[in-house]
Write a protein that holds these residues in place. Structure first.
Motif, PDB file in Angstrom:
ATOM      1  N   VAL A 111      46.667  51.514-106.125  1.00  0.00           N
ATOM      2  CA  VAL A 111      46.043  50.599-105.052  1.00  0.00           C
ATOM      3  C   VAL A 111      46.809  49.610-104.954  1.00  0.00           C
ATOM      4  CG1 VAL A 111      44.201  49.096-104.272  1.00  0.00           C
ATOM      5  CG2 VAL A 111      43.835  51.561-105.030  1.00  0.00           C
ATOM      6  N   TRP A 128      44.152  45.910 -98.551  1.00  0.00           N
ATOM      7  CA  TRP A 128      44.497  46.971 -99.499  1.00  0.00           C
ATOM      8  C   TRP A 128      44.791  48.237 -99.084  1.00  0.00           C
ATOM      9  CZ3 TRP A 128      41.117  50.995-101.001  1.00  0.00           C
ATOM     10  CH2 TRP A 128      39.825  51.066-100.482  1.00  0.00           C
ATOM     11  N   TYR A 129      45.781  48.864 -99.815  1.00  0.00           N
ATOM     12  CA  TYR A 129      46.288  50.267 -99.298  1.00  0.00           C
ATOM     13  C   TYR A 129      46.130  51.180-100.707  1.00  0.00           C
ATOM     14  CZ  TYR A 129      49.523  54.217 -98.559  1.00  0.00           C
ATOM     15  OH  TYR A 129      49.802  55.447 -98.299  1.00  0.00           O
ATOM     16  N   ARG A 139      37.804  54.527-104.010  1.00  0.00           N
ATOM     17  CA  ARG A 139      38.126  53.488-103.015  1.00  0.00           C
ATOM     18  C   ARG A 139      36.644  52.605-102.801  1.00  0.00           C
ATOM     19  NH1 ARG A 139      42.581  55.672 -99.088  1.00  0.00           N
ATOM     20  NH2 ARG A 139      43.084  57.458-100.457  1.00  0.00           N
ATOM     21  N   HIS A 143      36.865  48.707-103.092  1.00  0.00           N
ATOM     22  CA  HIS A 143      36.495  47.647-102.061  1.00  0.00           C
ATOM     23  C   HIS A 143      35.468  46.670-102.685  1.00  0.00           C
ATOM     24  CE1 HIS A 143      35.888  46.404 -98.016  1.00  0.00           C
ATOM     25  NE2 HIS A 143      34.733  46.435 -98.104  1.00  0.00           N
ATOM     26  N   GLU A 154      40.352  47.850 -96.099  1.00  0.00           N
ATOM     27  CA  GLU A 154      41.523  48.993 -96.225  1.00  0.00           C
ATOM     28  C   GLU A 154      42.621  48.941 -95.183  1.00  0.00           C
ATOM     29  OE1 GLU A 154      39.964  52.836 -97.308  1.00  0.00           O
ATOM     30  OE2 GLU A 154      41.961  53.672 -97.517  1.00  0.00           O
ATOM     31  N   LYS A 156      45.754  51.648 -93.614  1.00  0.00           N
ATOM     32  CA  LYS A 156      46.422  52.770 -93.698  1.00  0.00           C
ATOM     33  C   LYS A 156      47.650  52.966 -93.893  1.00  0.00           C
ATOM     34  CE  LYS A 156      42.181  54.544 -93.530  1.00  0.00           C
ATOM     35  NZ  LYS A 156      41.809  54.979 -94.671  1.00  0.00           N
TER      36      LYS A 156
END
Ligand code: NDP
Ligand code: A1CAB
Length: 264
Positions: A111, A128-129, A139, A143, A154, A156
């Protein structure tokens, strides 16, 4: 993913790492005895949580942690030797792309998150990716982790993290520059530093609150005052005529360019 992973923060006593570390503890996301941080020459930030484990090397941290957050300076990352094949890795670093993180750690579950300095007071904005290999339950946990220090989204594409490094990662410094310009002008007009600082900081935070709570866009608020025909209109027009927007855009371009370049 194990329900209560031990979280390790390499750089967990640094500026950003300690802000996130303290924030996850304050929100109870991780218990103090589940947090491991590396020590720092600049001080210790966990006096209130004696059960937090402090280790003096990244190697020692990796021995203890299930999930590893990397929060060293980009130029310090190259000096680390990390073997994290089976681990979830969360990088807070600017400038270090996923490809480099994957090569250096051996992990595919990575991440890239980009908090900002306001994490220290729970008011970061953190995009965040995650690589496709990060599972959906992980995920959700990431988060929750990042949201302990403010709103988090998030995104993409990794490229958005590079841009957002400049916009929101560096972001608190830009209103600070505006605030300093406002305060120094006020002081040339005989306003005391105390009144100027309180006035300017509350005006900036009040303007943000107004736009957030009334769901007004900044463009709408500017337009409303441009149409108003009062003192604000004169001030805005003079700032716009002096190249205010161009200066801001050039600054963002420069920060974005810097965010795209690994320092080694
Ligand atoms: N500060 C900010 O506003 C933001 C920072 N970031 C990113 O966060 C990352 C950390 O930045 P920041 O917190 O400001 O920097 P700091 O210098 O405050 O923190 C870095 C920490 O890493 C420690 N460290 C360095 N090398 C090692 C090592 N080999 N092993 C263990 N610990 C090590 C340092 O220890 P010591 O003190 O002893 O050197 C220090 O505590 C950077 O990559 C930056 O790009 C992202 C968004 C905002
Ligand atoms: O200025 C920096 O390099 C760090 C990363 C993003 C914000 N601060």
């Amino acid at each position: 993913m194990k329900q209560l992973p031990t979280l390790g923060i390499i750089g967990g006593n640094g500026w950003l790492g300690s802000a996130l570390g303290r924030s996850v503890l304050t929100h109870g996301l991780v218990a103090p005895d589940q947090l491991v941080v590396t020590t720092s020459r600049s001080g210790h930030h966990y006096q209130a949580w004696p059960e937090v484990t402090c280790v003096d090397s990244a190697d020692a941290l990796v021995e203890l942690a299930d999930v590893v957050i990397v929060s060293v300076r980009p130029e310090q990352f190259d000096t680390l030797s990390l073997s994290l094949e089976m681990r979830l890795v969360i990088s807070l670093m600017a400038k270090v792309p996923i490809s480099t993180l994957a090569r250096a750690t051996g992990s595919e579950r990575i991440v890239r998150a980009m908090p900002n300095a306001a994490a220290a007071v729970g008011h970061s904005y953190t995009p965040w990716y995650a690589t496709p290999e990060v599972a959906s339950d992980e995920r959700g946990w990431v988060h929750r982790l990042l949201s302990t220090c403010g709103p988090s989204d998030e995104v993409k594409e990794e490229a958005q993290i590079e841009y957002l490094t400049a916009l929101t990662g560096s972001g608190p410094a830009f209103p600070a520059l505006l605030a300093d310009a406002l305060i120094s002008h006020a002081m040339t007009q005989g306003v005391s530093e105390l009144v100027a600082r309180r006035g300017v900081l509350h005006t900036l935070s009040g303007a943000s609150q107004l736009m957030l709570e009334e769901n007004t866009s900044p463009a709408q608020l500017v337009e409303r005052f441009l149409d108003y025909g009062g003192t604000t209109t004169e001030g805005l027009n003079a700032m716009l005529d002096s190249g205010f927007r161009q200066a801001v855009h050039q600054g963002l371009d420069a920060a974005h360019e810097a965010a795209r370049h690994t320092p080694y």
